[in-house]
Design a protein around this motif. Structure first.
Motif, PDB file in Angstrom:
ATOM      1  N   ARG A  89       0.812  -1.251   0.114  1.00 47.20           N
ATOM      2  CA  ARG A  89      -0.044  -0.058  -0.059  1.00 47.20           C
ATOM      3  C   ARG A  89       0.780   1.308   0.011  1.00 47.20           C
ATOM      4  O   ARG A  89       0.660   2.180  -0.760  1.00 47.20           O
ATOM      5  CB  ARG A  89      -0.947  -0.157   1.320  1.00 47.20           C
ATOM      6  CG  ARG A  89      -1.896  -1.063   1.014  1.00 47.20           C
ATOM      7  CD  ARG A  89      -3.098  -0.790   2.097  1.00 47.20           C
ATOM      8  NE  ARG A  89      -2.689  -0.772   3.572  1.00 47.20           N
ATOM      9  CZ  ARG A  89      -2.349  -1.752   4.391  1.00 47.20           C
ATOM     10  NH1 ARG A  89      -3.025  -2.965   3.952  1.00 47.20           N
ATOM     11  NH2 ARG A  89      -2.113  -1.695   5.605  1.00 47.20           N
ATOM     12  N   LEU A  90       2.066   1.329   0.766  1.00 41.19           N
ATOM     13  CA  LEU A  90       2.746   2.316   1.035  1.00 41.19           C
ATOM     14  C   LEU A  90       3.668   2.697  -0.476  1.00 41.19           C
ATOM     15  O   LEU A  90       3.920   4.139  -0.786  1.00 41.19           O
ATOM     16  CB  LEU A  90       3.621   2.340   2.023  1.00 41.19           C
ATOM     17  CG  LEU A  90       3.229   2.368   3.549  1.00 41.19           C
ATOM     18  CD1 LEU A  90       3.890   2.106   4.574  1.00 41.19           C
ATOM     19  CD2 LEU A  90       2.343   3.591   3.737  1.00 41.19           C
ATOM     20  N   THR A  91       3.844   1.835  -1.252  1.00 45.45           N
ATOM     21  CA  THR A  91       4.586   1.669  -2.361  1.00 45.45           C
ATOM     22  C   THR A  91       3.991   1.756  -3.958  1.00 45.45           C
ATOM     23  O   THR A  91       4.545   1.615  -4.690  1.00 45.45           O
ATOM     24  CB  THR A  91       6.013   0.728  -2.164  1.00 45.45           C
ATOM     25  OG1 THR A  91       5.276  -0.279  -2.332  1.00 45.45           O
ATOM     26  CG2 THR A  91       6.375   1.107  -1.269  1.00 45.45           C
ATOM     27  N   LYS A  92       2.442   1.813  -3.688  1.00 44.03           N
ATOM     28  CA  LYS A  92       1.674   1.425  -4.666  1.00 44.03           C
ATOM     29  C   LYS A  92       2.004   2.375  -5.749  1.00 44.03           C
ATOM     30  O   LYS A  92       1.848   1.945  -7.046  1.00 44.03           O
ATOM     31  CB  LYS A  92       0.111   1.594  -4.382  1.00 44.03           C
ATOM     32  CG  LYS A  92      -0.239   2.937  -4.060  1.00 44.03           C
ATOM     33  CD  LYS A  92      -1.708   2.631  -3.293  1.00 44.03           C
ATOM     34  CE  LYS A  92      -2.491   4.085  -3.121  1.00 44.03           C
ATOM     35  NZ  LYS A  92      -3.893   3.961  -2.774  1.00 44.03           N
ATOM     36  N   GLU A  93       2.447   3.699  -5.685  1.00 42.39           N
ATOM     37  CA  GLU A  93       2.877   4.708  -6.553  1.00 42.39           C
ATOM     38  C   GLU A  93       4.291   4.442  -7.219  1.00 42.39           C
ATOM     39  O   GLU A  93       4.734   5.255  -8.006  1.00 42.39           O
ATOM     40  CB  GLU A  93       2.434   6.167  -6.026  1.00 42.39           C
ATOM     41  CG  GLU A  93       1.494   6.394  -5.324  1.00 42.39           C
ATOM     42  CD  GLU A  93       0.191   6.251  -6.448  1.00 42.39           C
ATOM     43  OE1 GLU A  93       0.408   6.668  -7.766  1.00 42.39           O
ATOM     44  OE2 GLU A  93      -0.878   5.840  -6.093  1.00 42.39           O
ATOM     45  N   TRP A  94       5.117   3.542  -6.473  1.00 36.26           N
ATOM     46  CA  TRP A  94       6.411   3.343  -6.834  1.00 36.26           C
ATOM     47  C   TRP A  94       6.406   2.767  -8.518  1.00 36.26           C
ATOM     48  O   TRP A  94       5.701   1.874  -8.763  1.00 36.26           O
ATOM     49  CB  TRP A  94       7.123   2.468  -6.073  1.00 36.26           C
ATOM     50  CG  TRP A  94       7.484   3.298  -4.915  1.00 36.26           C
ATOM     51  CD1 TRP A  94       7.093   4.472  -4.236  1.00 36.26           C
ATOM     52  CD2 TRP A  94       8.543   2.874  -4.057  1.00 36.26           C
ATOM     53  NE1 TRP A  94       7.651   4.588  -3.156  1.00 36.26           N
ATOM     54  CE2 TRP A  94       8.481   3.383  -2.834  1.00 36.26           C
ATOM     55  CE3 TRP A  94       9.285   1.458  -3.880  1.00 36.26           C
ATOM     56  CZ2 TRP A  94       9.427   3.364  -1.740  1.00 36.26           C
ATOM     57  CZ3 TRP A  94      10.049   1.357  -2.814  1.00 36.26           C
ATOM     58  CH2 TRP A  94      10.189   2.254  -1.579  1.00 36.26           C
ATOM     59  N   THR A  95       7.328   3.253  -9.473  1.00 41.75           N
ATOM     60  CA  THR A  95       7.246   2.653 -10.653  1.00 41.75           C
ATOM     61  C   THR A  95       8.233   1.298 -10.410  1.00 41.75           C
ATOM     62  O   THR A  95       8.847   1.188  -9.638  1.00 41.75           O
ATOM     63  CB  THR A  95       7.980   3.535 -11.851  1.00 41.75           C
ATOM     64  OG1 THR A  95       9.559   3.763 -11.338  1.00 41.75           O
ATOM     65  CG2 THR A  95       7.112   4.963 -11.785  1.00 41.75           C
ATOM     66  N   ALA A  96       8.087   0.469 -11.674  1.00 40.07           N
ATOM     67  CA  ALA A  96       9.123  -0.661 -11.583  1.00 40.07           C
ATOM     68  C   ALA A  96      10.370  -0.267 -11.679  1.00 40.07           C
ATOM     69  O   ALA A  96      11.543  -1.095 -11.118  1.00 40.07           O
ATOM     70  CB  ALA A  96       8.846  -1.602 -12.805  1.00 40.07           C
TER      71      ALA A  96
END
Length: 337
Positions: A179-186
């Motif tokens: 949830r905390l890193t859902k915006e992180w790109t691959a």
């Protein structure tokens, strides 16, 4: 054992359709059905008939692709296969949901027994190092030599940089992290992993970086990705707490196979100081220390690791392709001294 062969076919038809697994030049990928588990096996065509077999086992979050460069380096030395542990790479989760070190070791043993390729030269990195140590201890008949690259063997004082990986095994942490890193790109995730695993991330070529990004994008689509990561991390932590005959260090003392230990001076996950503990534990060992390497020396310095492996085989007579030659101590031409 049932086996299907394809360069890019998912291991189980019940899984969601995702992008195909990358298969390097000279490699093939096949799916092998075993009791309770289906394994994806990456292999290279042997340079010639009669080469001794080798099996490679990756670490937490990795896959058989982690060994592709080293496998190519060892063309003409061994007949190479690398497996995807259950829930990783192109292997679906195990039927019983067991991601413990023992569960993974059981999968390796089932494959070796079914394939009839043993004894093999067995190589493991990180989690795969713990798994292969257990295999070598409980089934010495399956192992000719053992090569461990930064094996995840118990440390009383883990490095601070390794703490987040250990915490991943705590129930609920994986879901929270997702949830905390859902915006992180691959791309961001891969850069973070490489900064953690490589002694010098700048050694990674743009092509290798892009391949890693594409593979992560593929695996993030799998519904069991984080579960496999969390349960396997928990399995490592649990293995660290085991004592007695089932403790990994106790099992290391029972390994009969000649063992090559590879440790990196810049490893942020397995302390370089553990090389000394390993040298005191494995009865028949050789130690390769790489001051500038991180956690995946076989990817950072594949030529150096390959040379050390060839020397191991030469020193122990395991370069022979004939059992009688091995028994008489005759090494094949080109063996290290």
């Amino acid at each position: 054992m049932s086996s299907t062969e394809s360069p890019s076919v998912p291991a189980a038809s019940v899984l969601p359709k995702v992008a195909p697994v990358r298969v390097g030049e000279g490699e093939r990928l096949r799916s092998v059905g075993l009791p309770g588990v289906t394994l994806s096996i990456r292999s290279r065509r042997p340079a010639r008939e009669g080469l001794p077999p080798a099996l490679y086992v990756h670490g937490l979050g990795g896959s058989s692709q982690n060994w592709s460069t080293l496998m190519a380096e060892l063309d003409g030395v061994v007949d190479s296969e690398a497996l995807d542990l259950p829930g990783f790479g192109d292997s679906p989760p195990p039927d019983d949901g067991n991601y413990s070190v023992t569960g993974h070791a059981r999968a390796v043993i089932r494959y070796l027994d079914a394939a009839g390729r043993g004894p093999v030269h067995l190589l493991g990195n990180s989690l795969g190092g713990a798994v292969t140590t257990r295999v070598a201890a409980v089934r010495p008949d399956l192992v000719r030599t053992l090569t461990l690259v930064s094996p995840a063997l118990p440390e009383l004082r883990i490095q601070r940089t390794a703490a987040p990986t250990a915490l991943l095994g705590v129930p609920g942490v994986a879901a929270l992290f997702t949830r905390l890193t859902k915006e992180w790109t691959a791309e961001q995730r891969v850069r973070g992993v490489m900064a953690l695993c490589y002694g010098d991330p700048s050694r990674v070529s743009p092509e290798a970086f892009q391949d890693a990004v594409e593979e992560l994008e593929r695996r993030l689509q799998l519904p069991y990705f984080w579960d496999a990561m969390a349960r396997s991390a928990r399995g490592i932590v649990n293995a660290y707490t085991l004592g007695g005959q089932h403790g990994l260090w106790r099992q290391a003392e029972r390994v009969l196979a000649p063992t090559l230990l590879v440790y990196g001076g810049r490893d942020q996950l397995v302390g370089f100081r553990m090389a000394g503990r390993a040298a005191r534990s494995f009865p028949d060992f050789r130690l390769l220390s790489l001051p500038d390497a991180g956690h995946v020396a076989m990817m950072e310095y594949p030529d150096v690791v390959a040379t050390a492996f060839r020397e191991l085989l030469g020193d122990t007579g395991r370069l022979s392709t004939d059992a009688e030659d091995a028994d008489s101590g005759v090494a094949a031409p080109g063996a290290g001294s």
